[in-house]
Design an enzyme around this catalytic site. Structure first.
Site, PDB file in Angstrom:
ATOM      1  N   ARG A  71     -22.319 -69.519   0.155  1.00  0.00           N
ATOM      2  CA  ARG A  71     -23.333 -69.016   1.118  1.00  0.00           C
ATOM      3  C   ARG A  71     -24.079 -67.788   0.619  1.00  0.00           C
ATOM      4  NH1 ARG A  71     -19.186 -70.457   4.506  1.00  0.00           N
ATOM      5  NH2 ARG A  71     -19.548 -72.464   5.500  1.00  0.00           N
ATOM      6  N   LYS A  81     -38.867 -67.570  -3.447  1.00  0.00           N
ATOM      7  CA  LYS A  81     -38.867 -69.005  -3.103  1.00  0.00           C
ATOM      8  C   LYS A  81     -38.042 -69.741  -4.132  1.00  0.00           C
ATOM      9  CE  LYS A  81     -43.157 -70.026  -0.699  1.00  0.00           C
ATOM     10  NZ  LYS A  81     -44.373 -70.839  -0.772  1.00  0.00           N
ATOM     11  N   GLU A 128     -52.155 -69.593 -12.699  1.00  0.00           N
ATOM     12  CA  GLU A 128     -51.700 -68.804 -11.535  1.00  0.00           C
ATOM     13  C   GLU A 128     -52.293 -67.391 -11.582  1.00  0.00           C
ATOM     14  OE1 GLU A 128     -50.000 -70.204  -9.137  1.00  0.00           O
ATOM     15  OE2 GLU A 128     -48.670 -71.740  -9.973  1.00  0.00           O
ATOM     16  N   LYS A 162     -48.802 -60.402  -6.068  1.00  0.00           N
ATOM     17  CA  LYS A 162     -47.811 -61.241  -5.393  1.00  0.00           C
ATOM     18  C   LYS A 162     -46.867 -60.383  -4.560  1.00  0.00           C
ATOM     19  CE  LYS A 162     -44.909 -65.168  -5.358  1.00  0.00           C
ATOM     20  NZ  LYS A 162     -44.457 -66.391  -5.980  1.00  0.00           N
ATOM     21  N   GLU A 210     -43.596 -66.681   4.722  1.00  0.00           N
ATOM     22  CA  GLU A 210     -44.787 -67.529   4.786  1.00  0.00           C
ATOM     23  C   GLU A 210     -45.163 -67.949   6.197  1.00  0.00           C
ATOM     24  OE1 GLU A 210     -45.371 -69.975   1.345  1.00  0.00           O
ATOM     25  OE2 GLU A 210     -46.461 -71.454   2.525  1.00  0.00           O
ATOM     26  N   ARG A 246     -48.883 -65.432   3.132  1.00  0.00           N
ATOM     27  CA  ARG A 246     -48.277 -65.886   1.880  1.00  0.00           C
ATOM     28  C   ARG A 246     -48.782 -67.262   1.470  1.00  0.00           C
ATOM     29  NH1 ARG A 246     -42.100 -65.310  -0.381  1.00  0.00           N
ATOM     30  NH2 ARG A 246     -42.513 -66.491  -2.277  1.00  0.00           N
ATOM     31  N   ASN A 306     -51.030 -70.336  -2.324  1.00  0.00           N
ATOM     32  CA  ASN A 306     -50.995 -71.750  -2.693  1.00  0.00           C
ATOM     33  C   ASN A 306     -52.386 -72.349  -2.871  1.00  0.00           C
ATOM     34  OD1 ASN A 306     -48.205 -72.125  -2.819  1.00  0.00           O
ATOM     35  ND2 ASN A 306     -48.085 -72.218  -0.596  1.00  0.00           N
ATOM     36  N   HIS A 319     -52.804 -75.746  -4.531  1.00  0.00           N
ATOM     37  CA  HIS A 319     -51.486 -76.352  -4.695  1.00  0.00           C
ATOM     38  C   HIS A 319     -51.316 -77.656  -3.912  1.00  0.00           C
ATOM     39  CE1 HIS A 319     -50.556 -72.714  -6.780  1.00  0.00           C
ATOM     40  NE2 HIS A 319     -49.269 -72.981  -6.890  1.00  0.00           N
ATOM     41  N   HIS A 360     -50.024 -80.320  -6.158  1.00  0.00           N
ATOM     42  CA  HIS A 360     -48.736 -81.004  -5.957  1.00  0.00           C
ATOM     43  C   HIS A 360     -48.929 -82.526  -5.909  1.00  0.00           C
ATOM     44  CE1 HIS A 360     -46.553 -77.257  -4.157  1.00  0.00           C
ATOM     45  NE2 HIS A 360     -46.639 -77.227  -5.468  1.00  0.00           N
ATOM     46  N   HIS A 376     -47.250 -77.683 -14.095  1.00  0.00           N
ATOM     47  CA  HIS A 376     -47.599 -77.150 -12.775  1.00  0.00           C
ATOM     48  C   HIS A 376     -48.954 -76.427 -12.799  1.00  0.00           C
ATOM     49  CE1 HIS A 376     -47.057 -75.434  -8.816  1.00  0.00           C
ATOM     50  NE2 HIS A 376     -47.237 -74.224  -9.305  1.00  0.00           N
TER      51      HIS A 376
HETATM   52  N1  LIG Z   1     -40.704 -70.314  -6.650  1.00  0.00           N
HETATM   53  C1  LIG Z   1     -41.993 -70.117  -6.724  1.00  0.00           C
HETATM   54  O1  LIG Z   1     -42.556 -69.270  -6.019  1.00  0.00           O
HETATM   55  C2  LIG Z   1     -42.778 -70.901  -7.720  1.00  0.00           C
HETATM   56  C3  LIG Z   1     -44.077 -70.497  -8.050  1.00  0.00           C
HETATM   57  C4  LIG Z   1     -44.749 -71.189  -9.057  1.00  0.00           C
HETATM   58  C5  LIG Z   1     -44.129 -72.248  -9.707  1.00  0.00           C
HETATM   59  N2  LIG Z   1     -42.869 -72.617  -9.338  1.00  0.00           N
HETATM   60  C6  LIG Z   1     -42.193 -73.707 -10.015  1.00  0.00           C
HETATM   61  O2  LIG Z   1     -42.047 -73.367 -11.366  1.00  0.00           O
HETATM   62  C7  LIG Z   1     -41.970 -74.570 -12.136  1.00  0.00           C
HETATM   63  C8  LIG Z   1     -42.859 -74.455 -13.332  1.00  0.00           C
HETATM   64  O3  LIG Z   1     -42.416 -73.376 -14.101  1.00  0.00           O
HETATM   65  P1  LIG Z   1     -42.783 -73.247 -15.636  1.00  0.00           P
HETATM   66  O4  LIG Z   1     -44.214 -73.476 -15.789  1.00  0.00           O
HETATM   67  O5  LIG Z   1     -42.179 -71.998 -16.096  1.00  0.00           O
HETATM   68  O6  LIG Z   1     -42.087 -74.527 -16.282  1.00  0.00           O
HETATM   69  P2  LIG Z   1     -40.656 -74.759 -16.985  1.00  0.00           P
HETATM   70  O7  LIG Z   1     -39.611 -73.977 -16.336  1.00  0.00           O
HETATM   71  O8  LIG Z   1     -40.493 -76.228 -17.049  1.00  0.00           O
HETATM   72  O9  LIG Z   1     -40.868 -74.181 -18.458  1.00  0.00           O
HETATM   73  C9  LIG Z   1     -41.836 -74.776 -19.272  1.00  0.00           C
HETATM   74  C10 LIG Z   1     -41.294 -75.207 -20.625  1.00  0.00           C
HETATM   75  O10 LIG Z   1     -41.215 -74.078 -21.475  1.00  0.00           O
HETATM   76  C11 LIG Z   1     -39.911 -73.966 -22.025  1.00  0.00           C
HETATM   77  N3  LIG Z   1     -39.701 -72.547 -22.212  1.00  0.00           N
HETATM   78  C12 LIG Z   1     -39.444 -71.623 -21.270  1.00  0.00           C
HETATM   79  N4  LIG Z   1     -39.468 -70.404 -21.800  1.00  0.00           N
HETATM   80  C13 LIG Z   1     -39.707 -70.556 -23.110  1.00  0.00           C
HETATM   81  C14 LIG Z   1     -39.855 -69.651 -24.189  1.00  0.00           C
HETATM   82  N5  LIG Z   1     -39.828 -68.343 -23.986  1.00  0.00           N
HETATM   83  N6  LIG Z   1     -40.067 -70.147 -25.405  1.00  0.00           N
HETATM   84  C15 LIG Z   1     -40.179 -71.485 -25.607  1.00  0.00           C
HETATM   85  N7  LIG Z   1     -40.073 -72.390 -24.627  1.00  0.00           N
HETATM   86  C16 LIG Z   1     -39.846 -71.915 -23.391  1.00  0.00           C
HETATM   87  C17 LIG Z   1     -39.044 -74.623 -21.005  1.00  0.00           C
HETATM   88  O11 LIG Z   1     -37.818 -75.018 -21.557  1.00  0.00           O
HETATM   89  C18 LIG Z   1     -39.903 -75.788 -20.605  1.00  0.00           C
HETATM   90  O12 LIG Z   1     -39.827 -76.818 -21.545  1.00  0.00           O
HETATM   91  C19 LIG Z   1     -42.347 -75.694 -11.216  1.00  0.00           C
HETATM   92  O13 LIG Z   1     -41.194 -76.389 -10.842  1.00  0.00           O
HETATM   93  C20 LIG Z   1     -42.960 -74.990 -10.005  1.00  0.00           C
HETATM   94  O14 LIG Z   1     -42.794 -75.716  -8.810  1.00  0.00           O
HETATM   95  C21 LIG Z   1     -42.195 -71.960  -8.374  1.00  0.00           C
HETATM   96 ZN   LIG Z   2     -47.841 -72.417  -8.365  1.00  0.00          ZN
END
Ligand SMILES: NC(=O)c1ccc[n+]([C@@H]2O[C@H](COP(=O)([O-])OP(=O)(O)OC[C@H]3O[C@@H](n4cnc5c(N)ncnc54)[C@H](O)[C@@H]3O)[C@@H](O)[C@H]2O)c1
Ligand SMILES: [Zn+2]
Length: 443
Positions: free
Chosen positions: A200, A222, A264, A306, A316, A320, A324, A327, A331, A344
């Site tokens: 938890r 999030k 972003e 942010k 949100e 907030r 998006n 998005h 999405h 993304h």
């Molecule tokens: N929680 C939130 O508020 C929020 C906001 C925006 C996006 N997201 C989520 O984030 C995700 C996308 O994140 P992302 O774009 O970081 O993708 P990701 O986590 O898939 O990373 C992208 C790729 O880069 C590689 N990688 C990461 N760091 C590296 C580095 N330093 N050197 C070499 N390779 C590296 C990873 O292994 C992966 O293959 C989505 O699932 C999206 O929904 C969440």
């Molecule tokens: Zn995003």
């Protein structure tokens, strides 16, 4: 009811860990105040002796994005702290090069003696040793477990999440442990959700390694996983103890991933920070060339935007949601194309173009904003149209399960007014949505 977001100059308190007064290595004046960027030696001056970050109260500083130059000779040893102000759940975002070589910074946020690092097969060979060293250096009583997940958005699901719980339970972690997310947004979202749910709720630290995670996903709490019918539909709000952004980790990030994060960054400019948008228009080549000071500035400014939005509306209820922009369409593209096919940020870029197009059709923004949006995204090598396989029906079907549907009404983030202003609203002419979908889909 429409919720409007207007641009504001941000009050950001940069703070140092040093109790002594500091001579900033760089300071530059702006029309609204001035910014001090602290050197790393200032930043970690007292290390563990200091129980928590002490505010450097010389200035509650106003930051003006347009006033920030890209320095001619970037000082690669510059660090910044941005606060996420959430009362008892407040936390710092540390930004700078070489921060993984500063064990004290990380260790002060570790609770208990046991740590579980959650990472993936790509990142573990690059940074797991470094992070393990940072967690244990000078503190042999800390033990570090790790769980290495398969890499990819398509693994951001319940099955992969169970591997984190399996490891935590098999190694008998208790409530006093700390989970560390080492990776991009996929790892951050999954690790955060696991930390929220395990026993938890256990302590949690974010070490983002993609630009996307540094400017967006690691900040704001999030967390979650995907369902086959829609992205991020299962999750929790759960804030970390700190976010540690070591900008050196970007050196190994592929170009396409860097561009995805830039989408972003551009979003913050469009929805609430016209001066930052203008700065981005001028400095996009420096960002793409990975100029360290340009990257640090873009990350800092994005985190400030942010952090301000999140501190005003953590769960949100309105404001907030403006984060998006693009998005809902994005999405739909990610889901329609199959998770992992479109990044993304790529999907968000095309989605933002669609949202801006719709805002234009509604007569809410000037055509020049549409043009500038297209130009800046193209400059960043991001897509400006959805993939051919996206049909009007595909968009409509996915949009129907979007989290922003309330009582059957789809609310969208749309730009309205001068650059840097947006609304979150369900009060728009449905024909404009249909026209945009038809304009961007072949069938
Ligand atoms: N929680 C939130 O508020 C929020 C906001 C925006 C996006 N997201 C989520 O984030 C995700 C996308 O994140 P992302 O774009 O970081 O993708 P990701 O986590 O898939 O990373 C992208 C790729 O880069 C590689 N990688 C990461 N760091 C590296 C580095 N330093 N050197 C070499 N390779 C590296 C990873 O292994 C992966 O293959 C989505 O699932 C999206 O929904 C969440
Ligand atoms: Zn995003």
């Amino acid at each position: 009811m429409a919720i409007a977001s207007s641009p504001s100059s941000l009050h950001s308190s940069l703070h140092s860990h040093s109790k002594t007064s500091i001579t900033p290595r760089h300071s530059f004046s702006s029309s609204q105040g001035f910014v001090k960027i602290l050197s790393r030696s200032d930043f970690c001056a007292v290390g563990r002796v200091c129980a928590g970050p002490l505010r450097f109260h010389a200035n509650p500083i106003k930051v003006s994005a347009s006033a920030a130059p890209v320095m001619d000779k970037p000082d690669s040893r510059v660090s910044t702290v941005v606060d996420v102000d959430l009362g008892t759940r407040s936390y710092p975002i540390y930004i700078g090069p070489g921060l993984l070589d500063e064990p004290d910074l990380l260790q002060r946020h570790v609770h208990g003696k046991r740590v579980l690092v959650v990472t993936n097969t790509t990142i573990s060979p690059l940074y797991l040793d470094k992070v393990t060293k940072a967690l244990t250096h000078g503190n042999e009583s800390i033990s570090v477990e790790s769980v290495i997940l398969p890499d990819g958005e398509q693994y951001k699901n319940m099955e992969t999440l169970m591997k984190v719980f399996d490891k935590a339970i098999e190694t008998r972690l208790d409530r006093r442990c700390t989970f560390v997310a080492l990776g991009g947004g996929v790892i951050g979202d999954m690790c955060g959700f696991a930390a929220a749910a395990f026993l938890r709720g256990v302590n949690f630290i974010q070490i983002p390694t993609t630009l996307m995670a540094m400017v967006d996903s690691s900040v704001g709490g999030k967390t979650g996983i995907n369902h086959p019918l829609g992205k991020n539909l299962i999750g929790a709000f759960y804030q970390p103890q700190c976010v540690l952004v070591d900008t050196d980790t970007l050196n190994t990030l592929p170009d396409r991933e860097l561009a995805s994060g830039i989408a972003e960054v551009v979003k913050y400019g469009l929805i609430r920070d016209a001066a930052f948008f203008e700065w981005l228009e001028k400095n996009m080549p420096a960002l793409l060339a990975r100029d360290p000071s340009a990257l640090s500035y873009a990350i800092k400014r994005s985190c400030e935007n942010k952090a301000e939005v999140v501190s005003l509306d953590e769960k949100e209820s309105g404001l907030r949601a403006t984060l998006n922009l693009g998005h809902t369409f994005g999405h739909a593209i990610e889901t329609g194309a199959g998770y992992g096919q479109w990044l993304h940020g790529e999907a968000v870029a095309a989605g933002m173009v669609m949202a801006v197009d719709m805002s234009c059709r509604l007569g809410w923004i000037d055509e020049t904003i549409r043009k500038r949006t297209l130009d800046i995204l193209q400059q960043a090598n991001l897509p400006i149209t959805p993939p051919n396989m996206m049909t009007v029906d595909k968009f409509k079907n996915t949009i129907a399960v979007d989290k922003k549907v309330a009582d059957g009404l789809l609310r969208l983030i749309l730009l309205k007014g001068p650059l840097g202003n947006c609304v979150f609203t369900g009060d728009y002419d449905r024909n404009a949505l249909d026209e945009t979908l038809r304009a961007f889909c072949k069938s």
